[in-house]
Design an enzyme around this catalytic site. Structure first.
Site, short mmCIF file in Angstrom:
data_model
loop_
_atom_site.label_atom_id
_atom_site.label_comp_id
_atom_site.label_asym_id
_atom_site.label_seq_id
_atom_site.Cartn_x
_atom_site.Cartn_y
_atom_site.Cartn_z
N TYR A 65 0.87 -1.16 0.00
CA TYR A 65 0.00 0.00 0.00
C TYR A 65 0.91 1.21 0.00
O TYR A 65 1.53 1.52 1.01
CB TYR A 65 -0.86 0.04 1.26
CG TYR A 65 -2.07 -0.84 1.22
CD1 TYR A 65 -3.32 -0.31 0.93
CD2 TYR A 65 -1.98 -2.19 1.51
CE1 TYR A 65 -4.45 -1.10 0.92
CE2 TYR A 65 -3.10 -2.99 1.49
CZ TYR A 65 -4.33 -2.45 1.20
OH TYR A 65 -5.44 -3.25 1.18
N HIS A 95 -3.68 -2.41 -8.13
CA HIS A 95 -4.88 -3.19 -7.92
C HIS A 95 -6.07 -2.35 -7.56
O HIS A 95 -7.16 -2.51 -8.07
CB HIS A 95 -4.63 -4.22 -6.84
CG HIS A 95 -5.63 -5.28 -6.88
ND1 HIS A 95 -6.87 -5.09 -6.34
CD2 HIS A 95 -5.62 -6.48 -7.45
CE1 HIS A 95 -7.57 -6.18 -6.56
NE2 HIS A 95 -6.84 -7.03 -7.24
N HIS A 96 -5.85 -1.44 -6.65
CA HIS A 96 -6.88 -0.42 -6.49
C HIS A 96 -6.28 0.88 -6.01
O HIS A 96 -5.17 0.91 -5.48
CB HIS A 96 -8.07 -0.91 -5.66
CG HIS A 96 -7.94 -0.83 -4.18
ND1 HIS A 96 -7.80 -1.92 -3.38
CD2 HIS A 96 -7.93 0.24 -3.36
CE1 HIS A 96 -7.72 -1.53 -2.13
NE2 HIS A 96 -7.78 -0.23 -2.07
N HIS A 102 -16.65 -2.06 -0.14
CA HIS A 102 -15.25 -2.48 -0.04
C HIS A 102 -15.04 -3.56 1.02
O HIS A 102 -15.32 -3.34 2.20
CB HIS A 102 -14.38 -1.26 0.28
CG HIS A 102 -12.92 -1.56 0.35
ND1 HIS A 102 -12.16 -1.84 -0.76
CD2 HIS A 102 -12.08 -1.66 1.40
CE1 HIS A 102 -10.91 -2.07 -0.39
NE2 HIS A 102 -10.83 -1.97 0.92
N MET A 158 -11.82 -6.12 5.60
CA MET A 158 -12.53 -4.85 5.81
C MET A 158 -13.99 -5.07 5.47
O MET A 158 -14.32 -5.99 4.73
CB MET A 158 -11.97 -3.76 4.90
CG MET A 158 -10.57 -3.31 5.24
SD MET A 158 -10.20 -1.83 4.31
CE MET A 158 -8.56 -1.49 4.90
#
Ligand SMILES: *[C@@H]1O[C@H](CO)[C@@H](O)[C@H](O)[C@H]1NC(C)=O
Ligand SMILES: *[C@@H]1O[C@H](CO)[C@@H](O)[C@H](O)[C@H]1NC(C)=O
Ligand SMILES: *[C@@H]1O[C@H](CO)[C@@H](O)[C@H](O)[C@H]1NC(C)=O
Ligand SMILES: *[C@@H]1O[C@H](CO)[C@@H](O)[C@H](O)[C@H]1NC(C)=O
Ligand SMILES: *[C@@H]1O[C@H](CO)[C@@H](O)[C@H](O)[C@H]1NC(C)=O
Length: 588
Positions: free
Chosen positions: A209, A242-243, A391, A466
């Protein structure tokens, strides 16, 4: 294969008259939506739906052989609902409704529920237009719903249909789109502004991330951001990004510089919690409805954003340099309303746990909005919700957002019962709905952990979980998130474990012998437990403990009580520290 060929020669061949496309006939209606169904742009689909719950498709495939299209239950072939057609070299056409009985064999449906509208072929393409109802009465057809659909497409090079020998593709797509790009107003005057990483070396780690803070354009007057477009670097045809999430930050004075792990050693890289746009693999650009957009350029507006790019480098490829990000479209041509984003769901930290070996385990996070006025500073106008983004991570199978008023369920705001991690996108609501101060919003996430032997805990990594729903609304207020989590001590007690505080409750989960019975007990206890509700504003945070008593199916609950409250100093953009939660949930 055999079965297929056998059936093919025996029963099939609906030899249909080629539809009359005479000039006196009206031209076929325009299909508003379109997408490629494969990576190399061989299969192009247009589609649309109408009031009569009829879905029309047009498939344009780069072949002169047979073409196939259909729906898969979860991505696998068995149980898929498939239609196959083509044009023989002599000009006769064939078209028929099938279903896959196993990995190899297709069987023709007794009930033919796809209606052919046209089927043509030139030297390059076969174009097949057909329609069907969302629901047919044939158990061999799959319903078309508002969930994410898994579309199968396939084609061969000639008209001998051998389904298992053709090229086959699978793509997740949301078919119930409401707004087409042509219905949206493009302003006369606009400029673009890129929020992206510059020559970022992608770490040789499965999951990264990467976060960085980027200033928004400095403007002398108010502008609106009305559209977002992904800027994606491809690496040898692979997507490593990926996002991408973009969070709004206030004032840059407390923000760190450089690029770092969002959820690593430096907690400052997780500052700013208000998501303004999400893009994920498979998504495209997103434009807001004509009446609203995101304000920038006034003292009330964000001055910085946090760009969070989640990279998946599962093959551990070294030396990749990335320049991905998001392009903003800004205009001085203002719309009537400013947009806000409300983050709801289960508060992301390890008190959220999911047992291993669960076919289905539901988590619940409650938002209770009765403190909104107090926290906002001024009365909060009704929230007109026009869009949403759901999400979860890899174990997520479904997300549902439900609204309650005075203990009564008002509506399901949005849901996706066949959630796909690789297709996270902002979706428009069928119609704008209203949330009033005092309403409760419950987010329910469904997880599957059959492939796991250890407990999955809430957390930012893709291996953690999440459960979030971002609601896009106008006019904006100062509340950025409102999330809850069940009291883990109560869950521990229901499972016969000792726990005198939340930390012990969390540890106790490791001593539970997980089987389908304890999984159900934990799920029920988590659903019925008190919820601790956490509300954050753009610049203050308040922690509220609500005692929630859920009756029956969560449809009605007794009134929730406001118990404790802590405020941070205005101007501090740091998310509330986990240690400030009563009961010392996390010792740091
Ligand atoms: C066209 O070819 C197909 C397949 O060879 C055959 O089944 C069909 O009868 C032919 N149609 C005509 C009108 O000749
Ligand atoms: C049609 O294509 C398949 C697969 O490419 C091939 O095996 C078959 O021989 C072809 N049939 C004809 C009649 O050309
Ligand atoms: C940011 O906020 C701080 C404290 O509220 C203030 O002193 C500073 O001037 C602000 N900086 C900018 C760039 O607005
Ligand atoms: C946000 O909070 C400030 C200060 O409390 C208040 O003046 C302002 O009106 C609030 N904004 C909105 C949109 O409610
Ligand atoms: C629960 O039941 C399913 C079959 O329905 C099984 O696959 C799974 O392993 C069971 N889970 C546990 C933890 O025993």
């Amino acid at each position: 294969m055999k079965m297929m060929s056998l059936l093919w020669t025996k029963s099939l061949l609906f030899l249909l008259p080629i539809p009359c496309l005479c000039s006196s006939q009206p031209s076929p209606p325009l299909l508003r939506f379109s997408a490629f169904l494969d990576h190399s742009n061989m299969v192009f689909m247009r589609w649309d739906h109408d009031e009569e719950e009829m879905m029309t498709f047009e498939l344009q495939v780069r072949t002169v052989g047979w073409v196939a299209f259909g729906f898969s239950p979860h991505g696998e072939l068995p149980g898929s609902d498939i239609v196959i057609g083509g044009v023989f070299p002599n000009g006769s056409i064939y078209f028929s409704d099938w279903h896959a009985v196993d990995e190899e064999n297709l069987k023709e449906d007794k009930s033919q529920d796809y209606q052919l509208l046209s089927l043509t072929e030139d030297e390059t393409f076969t174009t097949m237009r057909f329609k069907r109802y969302f629901q047919t009465c044939d158990p061999n057809d799959l319903d078309i719903t508002g969930d994410t659909t898994r579309l199968i497409s396939a084609f061969g090079t000639n008209d001998t249909v051998q389904f298992s020998k053709g090229q086959r593709f699978l793509k997740s797509l949301f078919l119930m789109r409401v707004t087409s790009p042509t219905e949206l107003n493009e302003p006369q005057i606009f400029f673009t502004y890129d929020l992206k990483l510059n020559d970022f070396p992608i770490p040789v780690d499965e999951t990264t991330y990467a976060c960085t803070f980027i200033p928004l354009p400095i403007l002398k007057q108010k502008h609106h951001i009305y559209k977002f477009e992904p800027i994606i670097t491809t690496h040898q045809n692979r997507l490593m990004a990926h996002h991408i999430l973009v969070y709004a930050c206030g004032n840059g004075s407390v923000l760190p510089t450089g690029i770092s792990d969002c959820y690593g050693a430096d907690p400052d890289f997780a500052l700013c919690s208000q998501v303004v746009v999400g893009w994920a693999v498979g998504g495209g650009s997103y434009q807001f409805p004509n009446e609203a957009a995101i304000s920038i350029g006034t003292p009330m507006d964000p001055q910085y954003i946090r760009l969070e790019i989640h990279y998946s480098n599962f093959d551990l490829i070294p030396g990749l340099i990335d320049n991905s990000g998001i392009r903003l479209y800004c205009t001085p041509d203002l719309r009537p309303y400013d947009i806000g984003v409300l983050q709801t769901g289960v508060f992301t930290f390890p008190v959220h746990f999911i047992p291993p070996g669960a076919d289905s385990y539901k988590s619940y996070g409650l938002c209770k909005s009765s403190q909104f006025n107090e926290m906002n500073g001024t009365p909060v106008p009704d929230l007109k919700v026009f869009g949403f983004l759901l999400h979860t991570h890899l174990a997520g199978r479904g997300v549902k957002v439900v609204q309650y008023r005075n203990g009564e369920q008002v509506r399901i705001i949005c849901e996706d019962n066949t959630y796909d991690f690789s297709l996270q996108e902002t979706r428009d609501m069928k119609e704008v709905i209203t949330i009033e101060v005092g309403d409760e919003i419950l987010v329910e996430c469904d997880f599957q952990t059959l492939d796991r032997t250890e407990i999955t805990f809430g957390g930012p990594s893709t291996l953690n979980e999440m459960c979030l729903a971002f609601l896009f609304y106008y006019p904006r207020n100062n509340i950025s998130s409102c999330m809850g989590y069940p009291d883990i001590q109560q869950i521990a007690h229901a499972l016969g474990q000792e726990a005198s505080d939340a930390m012990e409750g969390m540890i106790a989960m490791n001593y539970v012998e997980w089987n389908n019975e304890t999984i159900k007990t934990a799920e029920k206890a988590a659903k019925e437990a008190d919820q601790i509700v956490m509300i954050k504003t753009i610049d203050v945070s308040v922690l509220c403990l609500y005692l929630a008593e859920w009756l029956g199916d969560g449809e009605t609950r007794s009134s929730l009580e406001f118990e404790t409250k802590e405020k941070e100093e205005p101007g501090d953009y740091r998310p509330v520290s986990l240690t400030s939660i009563p009961g010392k949930l996390l010792e740091q």
